[in-house]
Design a protein around this motif. Structure first.
Motif, PDB file in Angstrom:
ATOM      1  N   GLY A 140       0.837  -1.193   0.000  1.00  0.00           N
ATOM      2  CA  GLY A 140       0.000   0.000   0.000  1.00  0.00           C
ATOM      3  C   GLY A 140       0.871   1.240   0.000  1.00  0.00           C
ATOM      4  N   THR A 141       0.242   2.387   0.108  1.00  0.00           N
ATOM      5  CA  THR A 141       0.985   3.649   0.020  1.00  0.00           C
ATOM      6  C   THR A 141       1.285   4.258   1.376  1.00  0.00           C
ATOM      7  OG1 THR A 141      -1.108   4.866  -0.229  1.00  0.00           O
ATOM      8  CG2 THR A 141       0.015   4.182  -2.248  1.00  0.00           C
ATOM      9  N   ASP A 142       0.785   3.669   2.442  1.00  0.00           N
ATOM     10  CA  ASP A 142       0.970   4.225   3.781  1.00  0.00           C
ATOM     11  C   ASP A 142       1.663   3.224   4.689  1.00  0.00           C
ATOM     12  OD1 ASP A 142      -0.403   6.694   3.236  1.00  0.00           O
ATOM     13  OD2 ASP A 142      -2.278   5.576   3.354  1.00  0.00           O
ATOM     14  N   PHE A 143       2.299   3.744   5.720  1.00  0.00           N
ATOM     15  CA  PHE A 143       2.944   2.897   6.711  1.00  0.00           C
ATOM     16  C   PHE A 143       1.905   2.332   7.674  1.00  0.00           C
ATOM     17  CE2 PHE A 143       6.473   5.347   5.153  1.00  0.00           C
ATOM     18  CZ  PHE A 143       7.551   4.475   5.219  1.00  0.00           C
ATOM     19  N   LEU A 144       2.204   1.135   8.191  1.00  0.00           N
ATOM     20  CA  LEU A 144       1.318   0.454   9.127  1.00  0.00           C
ATOM     21  C   LEU A 144       2.103   0.108  10.376  1.00  0.00           C
ATOM     22  CD1 LEU A 144      -1.413  -1.026   9.703  1.00  0.00           C
ATOM     23  CD2 LEU A 144      -0.393  -3.044   8.631  1.00  0.00           C
ATOM     24  N   LYS A 145       1.434   0.120  11.526  1.00  0.00           N
ATOM     25  CA  LYS A 145       2.051  -0.380  12.748  1.00  0.00           C
ATOM     26  C   LYS A 145       0.963  -0.932  13.663  1.00  0.00           C
ATOM     27  CE  LYS A 145       2.195   4.106  15.153  1.00  0.00           C
ATOM     28  NZ  LYS A 145       3.083   5.054  15.896  1.00  0.00           N
ATOM     29  N   HIS A 146       1.319  -1.982  14.407  1.00  0.00           N
ATOM     30  CA  HIS A 146       0.394  -2.614  15.335  1.00  0.00           C
ATOM     31  C   HIS A 146       1.222  -3.482  16.287  1.00  0.00           C
ATOM     32  CE1 HIS A 146       0.799  -6.345  12.954  1.00  0.00           C
ATOM     33  NE2 HIS A 146       0.756  -5.541  11.910  1.00  0.00           N
ATOM     34  N   THR A 147       0.587  -4.123  17.240  1.00  0.00           N
ATOM     35  CA  THR A 147       1.324  -4.941  18.195  1.00  0.00           C
ATOM     36  C   THR A 147       1.818  -6.232  17.548  1.00  0.00           C
ATOM     37  OG1 THR A 147      -0.738  -5.960  18.936  1.00  0.00           O
ATOM     38  CG2 THR A 147       0.049  -4.044  20.171  1.00  0.00           C
ATOM     39  N   GLY A 148       2.778  -6.884  18.181  1.00  0.00           N
ATOM     40  CA  GLY A 148       3.291  -8.151  17.697  1.00  0.00           C
ATOM     41  C   GLY A 148       4.644  -7.999  17.016  1.00  0.00           C
ATOM     42  N   GLU A 149       5.014  -9.010  16.254  1.00  0.00           N
ATOM     43  CA  GLU A 149       6.265  -9.025  15.513  1.00  0.00           C
ATOM     44  C   GLU A 149       6.030  -9.525  14.100  1.00  0.00           C
ATOM     45  OE1 GLU A 149      10.295  -9.642  18.129  1.00  0.00           O
ATOM     46  OE2 GLU A 149       9.191 -11.441  17.547  1.00  0.00           O
TER      47      GLU A 149
END
Length: 206
Positions: A140-149
């Motif tokens: 995609g065109t945007d950065f993603l972040k969330h919990t985990g590895e």
């Protein structure tokens, strides 16, 4: 066979008839999961940061999501991303094994990505995929972040992995691991198809 025809043979075909049915099934899955959670389109939009129009188009199979969009939806709807995959064979609910012919597929035509689930259907703390990226394919065109590895291994071709806005070029045989809270995205900047084993944990590491 010329080099050009070989590339065309290896490239994911975006005009396969099954693509339409795949988008429709994906849209129905998103709608049913949203309704099961008792959420309106507006509430899902608020949780994901997506527009209500985009979610409505996804549910009506008028748009194909990116990898990032599906991850946002899976978090908002509290389900593994594997819920969005299509079934290729009736799985044994007690099975710990996934045969190649029974892999569940997710075709993200607009993103140039095909994801194959390598883990059995059902809840768990880890998801394993084989990603195939067309030239120019991306998360995609945007950065993603969330919990985990997340971790992975490049089987073929090249992968450009963006971590906290810094680009890293990974070649065949290279591998990686990073906390999913690090802003990330990926793409294939080359003219060759890339294949990557991709691992995602669904819970924070302690």
């Amino acid at each position: 066979m010329t080099a050009r025809s070989a590339r065309q043979r290896d490239t994911i075909k975006a005009d396969e008839p099954s693509e339409v049915g795949s988008d429709q099934r994906l849209g129905e899955t998103v709608r049913l999961l949203r309704q099961r959670a008792g959420l309106s389109i507006q509430e899902v939009a608020k949780r994901t940061g997506l527009s209500t129009g985009m979610i409505s188009q996804l549910e009506r199979a008028l748009a194909t999501p990116s990898v990032r969009t599906l991850r946002q939806l899976s978090i908002a709807l509290d389900v593994p991303i594997s819920y969005f995959f299509e079934e290729h064979a009736q799985p044994d609910p007690k099975s710990y094994i996934v045969r190649k012919a029974s892999r569940r597929l997710l075709r993200l035509t607009a993103s140039g990505v095909v994801k194959e689930a390598l883990t059995p259907n059902g809840n768990g703390e880890m998801e394993l995929y084989e990603l195939t990226l067309n030239p120019g394919g991306s998360s995609g065109t945007d950065f993603l972040k969330h919990t985990g590895e997340k971790a992975g291994y490049v089987l073929a071709g090249s992968l450009r992995l963006w971590l906290d806005h810094e680009a890293h070029i990974l070649e065949t045989g290279d591998s990686f691991r990073f906390p999913s809270l690090v802003p990330h995205m990926f793409d294939n900047p080359t003219q060759q198809v890339a294949r990557v084993i991709w691992v995602t944990t669904l819970t924070p590491q302690v």
